[in-house]
Design a protein around this motif. Structure first.
Motif, PDB file in Angstrom:
ATOM      1  N   TRP A 177     -12.114  11.236  -1.325  1.00 31.96           N
ATOM      2  CA  TRP A 177     -11.561  11.475   0.016  1.00 31.96           C
ATOM      3  C   TRP A 177     -10.668  12.709  -0.091  1.00 31.96           C
ATOM      4  N   VAL A 178     -10.960  13.738   0.706  1.00 33.33           N
ATOM      5  CA  VAL A 178     -10.310  15.036   0.539  1.00 33.33           C
ATOM      6  C   VAL A 178      -9.716  15.509   1.862  1.00 33.33           C
ATOM      7  N   VAL A 179      -8.433  15.821   1.846  1.00 36.03           N
ATOM      8  CA  VAL A 179      -7.741  16.365   3.015  1.00 36.03           C
ATOM      9  C   VAL A 179      -7.118  17.698   2.615  1.00 36.03           C
ATOM     10  N   LEU A 180      -7.550  18.762   3.276  1.00 39.28           N
ATOM     11  CA  LEU A 180      -7.073  20.114   2.965  1.00 39.28           C
ATOM     12  C   LEU A 180      -6.555  20.782   4.236  1.00 39.28           C
ATOM     13  N   SER A 181      -5.600  21.684   4.082  1.00 38.37           N
ATOM     14  CA  SER A 181      -5.142  22.460   5.236  1.00 38.37           C
ATOM     15  C   SER A 181      -6.148  23.575   5.528  1.00 38.37           C
ATOM     16  N   SER A 219      -6.121  11.168  12.502  1.00 37.40           N
ATOM     17  CA  SER A 219      -5.860  12.600  12.476  1.00 37.40           C
ATOM     18  C   SER A 219      -5.469  13.128  13.847  1.00 37.40           C
ATOM     19  N   ALA A 220      -4.369  13.882  13.879  1.00 39.93           N
ATOM     20  CA  ALA A 220      -3.925  14.561  15.096  1.00 39.93           C
ATOM     21  C   ALA A 220      -4.175  16.060  14.915  1.00 39.93           C
ATOM     22  N   GLY A 221      -5.381  16.488  15.223  1.00 42.88           N
ATOM     23  CA  GLY A 221      -5.718  17.906  15.135  1.00 42.88           C
ATOM     24  C   GLY A 221      -6.021  18.422  13.751  1.00 42.88           C
ATOM     25  N   GLY A 228       0.799  -1.212   0.000  1.00 39.71           N
ATOM     26  CA  GLY A 228       0.000   0.000   0.000  1.00 39.71           C
ATOM     27  C   GLY A 228       0.833   1.264   0.000  1.00 39.71           C
ATOM     28  N   THR A 229       0.200   2.361   0.373  1.00 35.78           N
ATOM     29  CA  THR A 229       0.861   3.673   0.358  1.00 35.78           C
ATOM     30  C   THR A 229       0.535   4.432   1.634  1.00 35.78           C
ATOM     31  N   PHE A 230       1.539   5.028   2.229  1.00 38.06           N
ATOM     32  CA  PHE A 230       1.357   5.892   3.396  1.00 38.06           C
ATOM     33  C   PHE A 230       1.218   7.331   2.909  1.00 38.06           C
ATOM     34  N   LEU A 231       0.239   8.046   3.470  1.00 36.18           N
ATOM     35  CA  LEU A 231       0.003   9.435   3.079  1.00 36.18           C
ATOM     36  C   LEU A 231      -0.020  10.312   4.319  1.00 36.18           C
ATOM     37  N   PHE A 232       0.440  11.548   4.188  1.00 39.00           N
ATOM     38  CA  PHE A 232       0.251  12.476   5.295  1.00 39.00           C
ATOM     39  C   PHE A 232       0.186  13.907   4.801  1.00 39.00           C
ATOM     40  N   LEU A 233      -0.560  14.707   5.552  1.00 39.54           N
ATOM     41  CA  LEU A 233      -0.606  16.153   5.362  1.00 39.54           C
ATOM     42  C   LEU A 233      -0.423  16.780   6.732  1.00 39.54           C
ATOM     43  N   ALA A 234       0.474  17.759   6.833  1.00 40.57           N
ATOM     44  CA  ALA A 234       0.762  18.379   8.127  1.00 40.57           C
ATOM     45  C   ALA A 234       0.773  19.890   8.006  1.00 40.57           C
ATOM     46  N   THR A 256      -0.490  20.141  13.427  1.00 39.12           N
ATOM     47  CA  THR A 256      -1.638  19.290  13.129  1.00 39.12           C
ATOM     48  C   THR A 256      -1.245  18.381  11.967  1.00 39.12           C
ATOM     49  N   ALA A 257      -1.681  17.142  12.020  1.00 38.66           N
ATOM     50  CA  ALA A 257      -1.260  16.195  10.981  1.00 38.66           C
ATOM     51  C   ALA A 257      -2.331  15.136  10.750  1.00 38.66           C
ATOM     52  N   TRP A 258      -2.471  14.758   9.491  1.00 37.30           N
ATOM     53  CA  TRP A 258      -3.331  13.637   9.117  1.00 37.30           C
ATOM     54  C   TRP A 258      -2.470  12.544   8.518  1.00 37.30           C
ATOM     55  N   PHE A 259      -2.728  11.303   8.952  1.00 32.99           N
ATOM     56  CA  PHE A 259      -2.006  10.139   8.438  1.00 32.99           C
ATOM     57  C   PHE A 259      -3.002   9.191   7.785  1.00 32.99           C
ATOM     58  N   GLY A 260      -2.636   8.661   6.645  1.00 29.68           N
ATOM     59  CA  GLY A 260      -3.491   7.702   5.967  1.00 29.68           C
ATOM     60  C   GLY A 260      -2.679   6.548   5.423  1.00 29.68           C
ATOM     61  N   GLN A 261      -3.322   5.396   5.300  1.00 31.16           N
ATOM     62  CA  GLN A 261      -2.667   4.236   4.696  1.00 31.16           C
ATOM     63  C   GLN A 261      -3.634   3.573   3.731  1.00 31.16           C
TER      64      GLN A 261
END
Length: 262
Positions: free
Chosen positions: A211-215, A163-165, A88-94, A146-151
């Motif tokens: 699936w949408v992750v935005l700052s 999600s951390a915040g 799979g793939t690990f994703l993050f936005l911080a 603040t950070a979001w982690f996805g797998q």
């Protein structure tokens, strides 16, 4: 007296010019340093996005300054020895508090820690505590991330989310034209030495889902009257563009933000 005055004024003018030259030299050096910092930060963003069957991925960053406190990454997860090529793939936005070089360094540090955790085979919940411990030790008291982690599953059909915040997180369900909004699972990183126990949320991705992750640079962008763009307007863009490719949807979100903020 006239001659003496002229000489004095000439000396003062020469000193002022020298001071201006020194100040300009410092500003030019600072500008060069910021350009280098910007190049280094942009080099950490993925140049190629992973490919999953039946799934489209689009990602982008637009710093408000030369460098910014937002960052993202997509990392292929190595397979077990003797097993499949990958799992799979690990994703993050911080998003680190503030703007400029300091927050950019914090996000770059987080990215490095997460990449090491992924290569070491840690899951989302496992990596949360050591990463938070290190950021609590490194960040000043008024700073956090603040950070979001996805797998993503190897077949792209499912996603684990933690999600951390970082919130809100958006899941558009195509089957019933519904926008589901998720809050953060735990507080931001670097604030509290002990985080609540958190289990990754399982997201099933059906045909046509988004699936949408935005700052917060999107959600909290304001129009000239001070009104925020907000979730509802972003959701309207997703509905309007739901049949388009992921890259086009992301571009339309950016265009909507620019229209809204004028």
């Amino acid at each position: 007296p006239v001659v003496a005055s002229a000489i004095t004024e000439g000396q003062q003018l020469a000193l002022a010019q020298e001071s201006m030259r020194a100040g300009l030299k410092t500003l030019l050096k600072l500008e060069r340093d910021l350009q280098i910092a910007s190049q280094i930060q942009r080099a950490t963003w993925p140049r190629e996005l992973p490919v999953h069957p039946g799934l489209e991925i689009a990602a982008a960053a637009h710093p408000a300054d030369e460098t910014g406190g937002d960052g993202y990454d997509l990392v292929p997860i190595p397979g077990a020895v003797g097993g499949p090529a990958g799992s799979g793939t690990f994703l993050f936005l911080a998003d680190a508090t503030g703007h400029g070089i300091g927050p950019a360094l914090s996000v770059t540090q987080l990215r490095a820690m997460l990449r090491m955790a992924v290569r070491s085979g840690h899951g989302l919940a496992e990596m949360l505590k050591p990463v938070n411990d290190q950021l609590c030790a490194d960040l000043p008291g008024n700073r956090f991330i603040t950070a979001w982690f996805g797998q993503l599953d190897a077949d792209g059909r499912g996603l684990e989310s933690l999600s951390a915040g970082q919130a809100p997180l958006l899941h558009y369900h195509a089957a019933d034209d519904r926008l589901e909004v998720f809050k953060a699972d735990v507080p931001p990183l670097g604030l509290f030495p002990v985080l609540p126990a958190a289990k990754p949320r399982r997201i099933e991705l059906a045909a046509g889902d988004l699936w949408v992750v935005l700052s917060d640079g999107f959600f909290e962008a304001t129009d000239p009257a001070g009104e925020e763009l907000g979730v509802e307007r972003i959701g309207a863009v997703l509905r309007r563009c739901r049949a388009r490719p992921a890259v086009a949807i992301l571009a339309e979100l950016r265009a909507e933000l620019e229209r809204f903020t004028a």
